[in-house]
Design a protein around this motif. Structure first.
Motif, PDB file in Angstrom:
ATOM      1  N   LEU A  37      63.920   7.109  -2.608  1.00 20.36           N
ATOM      2  CA  LEU A  37      65.293   7.183  -3.114  1.00 20.36           C
ATOM      3  C   LEU A  37      66.192   6.156  -2.434  1.00 20.36           C
ATOM      4  CD1 LEU A  37      65.590  11.043  -3.408  1.00 20.36           C
ATOM      5  CD2 LEU A  37      65.953   9.420  -5.281  1.00 20.36           C
ATOM      6  N   ALA A  38      66.158   6.112  -1.124  1.00 18.58           N
ATOM      7  CA  ALA A  38      67.043   5.196  -0.385  1.00 18.58           C
ATOM      8  C   ALA A  38      66.782   3.742  -0.755  1.00 18.58           C
ATOM      9  CB  ALA A  38      66.880   5.412   1.111  1.00 18.58           C
ATOM     10  N   ALA A  39      65.543   3.389  -1.040  1.00 13.97           N
ATOM     11  CA  ALA A  39      65.187   2.006  -1.376  1.00 13.97           C
ATOM     12  C   ALA A  39      65.826   1.542  -2.689  1.00 13.97           C
ATOM     13  CB  ALA A  39      63.669   1.867  -1.448  1.00 13.97           C
ATOM     14  N   LEU A  40      66.349   2.464  -3.479  1.00 10.35           N
ATOM     15  CA  LEU A  40      66.957   2.124  -4.764  1.00 10.35           C
ATOM     16  C   LEU A  40      68.431   1.761  -4.648  1.00 10.35           C
ATOM     17  CD1 LEU A  40      65.347   5.005  -6.859  1.00 10.35           C
ATOM     18  CD2 LEU A  40      64.555   2.625  -6.660  1.00 10.35           C
ATOM     19  N   PHE A  41      68.980   1.861  -3.427  1.00 10.44           N
ATOM     20  CA  PHE A  41      70.405   1.654  -3.197  1.00 10.44           C
ATOM     21  C   PHE A  41      70.655   0.383  -2.383  1.00 10.44           C
ATOM     22  CE2 PHE A  41      70.075   6.082  -4.209  1.00 10.44           C
ATOM     23  CZ  PHE A  41      71.266   6.395  -4.838  1.00 10.44           C
ATOM     24  N   THR A  42      71.826  -0.225  -2.609  1.00 10.90           N
ATOM     25  CA  THR A  42      72.238  -1.349  -1.768  1.00 10.90           C
ATOM     26  C   THR A  42      72.495  -0.820  -0.356  1.00 10.90           C
ATOM     27  OG1 THR A  42      74.570  -1.036  -2.345  1.00 10.90           O
ATOM     28  CG2 THR A  42      73.298  -2.617  -3.693  1.00 10.90           C
ATOM     29  N   GLU A  43      72.507  -1.705   0.620  1.00 18.71           N
ATOM     30  CA  GLU A  43      72.741  -1.300   2.016  1.00 18.71           C
ATOM     31  C   GLU A  43      74.079  -0.582   2.190  1.00 18.71           C
ATOM     32  OE1 GLU A  43      70.945  -1.251   4.756  1.00 18.71           O
ATOM     33  OE2 GLU A  43      69.184  -2.243   3.910  1.00 18.71           O
ATOM     34  N   ASP A  44      75.089  -0.976   1.410  1.00 11.93           N
ATOM     35  CA  ASP A  44      76.433  -0.401   1.549  1.00 11.93           C
ATOM     36  C   ASP A  44      76.760   0.620   0.458  1.00 11.93           C
ATOM     37  OD1 ASP A  44      76.541  -2.185  -0.581  1.00 11.93           O
ATOM     38  OD2 ASP A  44      78.488  -3.014  -0.013  1.00 11.93           O
ATOM     39  N   ALA A  45      75.758   1.147  -0.188  1.00 14.75           N
ATOM     40  CA  ALA A  45      75.959   2.047  -1.322  1.00 14.75           C
ATOM     41  C   ALA A  45      76.623   3.359  -0.922  1.00 14.75           C
ATOM     42  CB  ALA A  45      74.612   2.343  -1.987  1.00 14.75           C
ATOM     43  N   VAL A  46      77.151   4.034  -1.934  1.00 12.14           N
ATOM     44  CA  VAL A  46      77.732   5.371  -1.780  1.00 12.14           C
ATOM     45  C   VAL A  46      77.009   6.306  -2.745  1.00 12.14           C
ATOM     46  CG1 VAL A  46      79.805   6.787  -2.103  1.00 12.14           C
ATOM     47  CG2 VAL A  46      79.995   4.492  -1.100  1.00 12.14           C
ATOM     48  N   TRP A  47      76.551   7.437  -2.217  1.00  9.60           N
ATOM     49  CA  TRP A  47      76.026   8.531  -3.037  1.00  9.60           C
ATOM     50  C   TRP A  47      77.036   9.656  -2.903  1.00  9.60           C
ATOM     51  CZ3 TRP A  47      74.797  13.627  -3.255  1.00  9.60           C
ATOM     52  CH2 TRP A  47      73.948  14.043  -4.278  1.00  9.60           C
ATOM     53  N   ASP A  48      77.736   9.979  -3.996  1.00 12.06           N
ATOM     54  CA  ASP A  48      78.818  10.955  -3.974  1.00 12.06           C
ATOM     55  C   ASP A  48      78.419  12.181  -4.789  1.00 12.06           C
ATOM     56  OD1 ASP A  48      81.172  12.404  -4.100  1.00 12.06           O
ATOM     57  OD2 ASP A  48      82.375  10.765  -4.922  1.00 12.06           O
ATOM     58  N   GLY A  49      78.127  13.275  -4.080  1.00  9.07           N
ATOM     59  CA  GLY A  49      77.754  14.520  -4.723  1.00  9.07           C
ATOM     60  C   GLY A  49      78.894  15.501  -4.840  1.00  9.07           C
ATOM     61  N   GLY A  50      80.115  15.031  -4.631  1.00  7.54           N
ATOM     62  CA  GLY A  50      81.280  15.893  -4.767  1.00  7.54           C
ATOM     63  C   GLY A  50      81.329  16.974  -3.706  1.00  7.54           C
ATOM     64  N   GLU A  51      82.093  18.020  -3.967  1.00  7.72           N
ATOM     65  CA  GLU A  51      82.281  19.075  -2.970  1.00  7.72           C
ATOM     66  C   GLU A  51      81.011  19.875  -2.720  1.00  7.72           C
ATOM     67  OE1 GLU A  51      84.109  22.918  -5.163  1.00  7.72           O
ATOM     68  OE2 GLU A  51      85.455  21.188  -5.119  1.00  7.72           O
ATOM     69  N   LYS A  52      80.070  19.881  -3.637  1.00  7.81           N
ATOM     70  CA  LYS A  52      78.832  20.646  -3.453  1.00  7.81           C
ATOM     71  C   LYS A  52      77.844  19.946  -2.521  1.00  7.81           C
ATOM     72  CE  LYS A  52      79.961  23.914  -6.352  1.00  7.81           C
ATOM     73  NZ  LYS A  52      80.450  25.173  -5.856  1.00  7.81           N
ATOM     74  N   PHE A  53      77.746  18.614  -2.617  1.00  7.96           N
ATOM     75  CA  PHE A  53      76.728  17.894  -1.864  1.00  7.96           C
ATOM     76  C   PHE A  53      77.273  16.787  -0.965  1.00  7.96           C
ATOM     77  CE2 PHE A  53      74.406  19.449  -5.686  1.00  7.96           C
ATOM     78  CZ  PHE A  53      73.611  20.366  -5.028  1.00  7.96           C
ATOM     79  N   GLY A  54      78.555  16.538  -1.003  1.00  8.37           N
ATOM     80  CA  GLY A  54      79.170  15.586  -0.089  1.00  8.37           C
ATOM     81  C   GLY A  54      78.997  14.129  -0.474  1.00  8.37           C
ATOM     82  N   MET A  55      79.648  13.282   0.326  1.00  2.00           N
ATOM     83  CA  MET A  55      79.599  11.834   0.125  1.00  2.00           C
ATOM     84  C   MET A  55      78.813  11.214   1.268  1.00  2.00           C
ATOM     85  SD  MET A  55      82.654   9.051  -0.434  1.00  2.00           S
ATOM     86  CE  MET A  55      83.243   9.918  -1.871  1.00  2.00           C
ATOM     87  N   HIS A  56      77.916  10.291   0.904  1.00  2.00           N
ATOM     88  CA  HIS A  56      77.038   9.654   1.893  1.00  2.00           C
ATOM     89  C   HIS A  56      77.132   8.145   1.695  1.00  2.00           C
ATOM     90  CE1 HIS A  56      75.675  13.717   2.503  1.00  2.00           C
ATOM     91  NE2 HIS A  56      75.656  13.818   1.184  1.00  2.00           N
ATOM     92  N   ARG A  57      77.553   7.463   2.763  1.00  2.00           N
ATOM     93  CA  ARG A  57      77.806   6.021   2.689  1.00  2.00           C
ATOM     94  C   ARG A  57      76.737   5.240   3.440  1.00  2.00           C
ATOM     95  NH1 ARG A  57      82.931   5.009   0.904  1.00  2.00           N
ATOM     96  NH2 ARG A  57      84.326   6.800   0.870  1.00  2.00           N
TER      97      ARG A  57
END
Length: 155
Positions: A37-57
């Protein structure tokens, strides 16, 4: 009007972004394989799961978020549909919107989930990656009770 080459490139980019989304689904269906999963994102990407799962930068934070999930999820099948993908004139940025439906087993409990994704993509060294992913969870419910009685299993 765009040239034939530009139009073909746009179609190829859309296909590559669709393949990126399928790679995401396959990694999630592989017990939320954090490395894949992580390999599919840019180094500075944001995964935002909202209030249920949080934001991960950042790629590492995204990896760290997914790593423990594989312990709880023993089964998942992510179905993505209805994509709308727009390639920016630059050809190195794009946006997308998807619908998702998924059955899963979490902590030995059957669940159904439905969500939408709003995404941004960036082409780096000729390859598309997620640069921002926003998950909007519409329900994450136990199979037995359904979304009318218990809309969210996680609080």
């Amino acid at each position: 009007m765009a040239t034939l080459e530009e139009r073909i490139q746009r179609l190829e980019d859309i296909k590559e972004i669709q393949a990126l989304k399928i790679a995401y689904a396959r990694a999630a269906d592989d017990r939320y394989n954090a490395d894949r999963l992580a390999a599919l994102f840019t180094e500075d990407a944001v995964w935002d799961g909202g209030e249920k799962f949080g934001m991960h930068r950042g790629r590492q934070a995204i990896h760290d978020f997914f790593a423990p999930i594989s312990e709880a999820f023993t089964f998942a099948l992510h179905y993505y549909m209805g994509p709308t993908i727009d390639i920016a004139p630059s050809g190195v940025a794009a946006t997308g919107h998807w619908y998702m439906w998924f059955p899963a087993t979490i902590s030995e409990r059957a669940i159904f989930g439905a969500a939408t994704y709003d995404e941004q993509y960036r082409k780096v060294d000729g390859r598309w990656y997620f640069s921002h992913l926003k998950l909007t969870l519409h329900f994450f419910t136990p199979y037995e009770s359904g979304w009318v009685k218990e809309r969210f299993l996680v609080q």
